[in-house]
Write a protein that holds these residues in place. Structure first.
Motif: not given
Length: 240
Positions: A108-113
């Motif tokens: 859902a958020i596709h975190p960068k880290f």
């Protein structure tokens, strides 16, 4: 949200994200990052001794108090998305339903880290269980065959935050983050955790120690820092 600056913090208990990554959260939030914090447990059994000493205390009252503390701390740090999954404590109960729930968060958020716990903690077995859980969810979120209608996750770096006694947990930081500019926010968030007041000064000392180490390994004047251990190699275009 995949094009936005997003980050994910997977916290075993409701205070862990404050002690261990409050500076990183505040620093990135101030720069416009959207940080999602998932608290898998309230820490209601093993990390709430002060609350349990109050007469007539109940499990549900402890959970409510811990949630209120964490919400206040998150607000101070600039977090707008904090989730409480109530998966039990000592031991935490992690099953496939909660694993796939976390996979959905990744996608859902596709975190960068991603920030989560150390691989080893002989004093708190919930912590390594959670880092294994968080990284298993990351792997599943990268699998094209899992819910193929969803966009698969890329390869966000994972950083393991500092355990309470790092020397005993085989944890060695290879990333030192300057949090001097947001230290007052982190300290204010720390003071929201009234149920564990005995840790306020301890984590202040940790921040000073990591700050001194960061200054020693740079050309900057750094007072407060946080340490992290990276899981995967850093892919860079320059070594400067």
């Amino acid at each position: 949200m995949s094009d936005n600056k997003t980050a994910l913090v997977v916290s075993a208990h409701s205070a862990d994200f404050v002690w261990r990554s409050g500076g990183a959260i505040a620093l990135h939030a101030a720069q416009g990052w959207q940080v999602t914090v998932v608290c898998l447990s309230y820490g209601e059994r093993g990390e709430s001794a002060k609350l349990w000493r109050q007469p007539g205390m109940t499990l549900e009252r402890v959970k409510a108090a811990r949630e209120e503390e964490a919400k206040k701390a998150a607000e101070v740090l600039g977090v707008h998305d904090i989730q409480f999954w109530n998966l039990g404590d000592y031991p935490i109960e992690l099953n496939n339903d909660s694993l796939f729930r976390l996979v959905d968060v990744y996608r859902a958020i596709h975190p960068k880290f991603v920030l989560t716990h150390s691989k080893k903690d002989i004093y708190n077995h919930d912590h390594p269980a959670v880092t294994d859980f968080a990284q298993n969810a990351r792997i599943t979120a990268q699998a094209h065959g899992h819910n193929p209608h969803q966009k698969v996750l890329g390869a966000p770096p994972v950083f393991l935050f500092e355990p309470h006694q790092p020397e005993q947990c085989d944890w060695k930081p290879d990333v030192l983050l300057d949090i001097s500019s947001v230290w007052e926010k982190k300290r204010a968030a720390i003071e929201c955790m009234a149920g564990q007041e005995h840790l306020w000064e301890y984590y202040t000392r940790v921040a000073l120690q990591r700050g001194a180490q960061a200054a020693r390994n740079s050309e900057k004047s750094i007072k407060y820092g946080e340490g992290y251990q990276s899981v995967f190699p850093h892919v860079v275009e320059t070594l400067a």
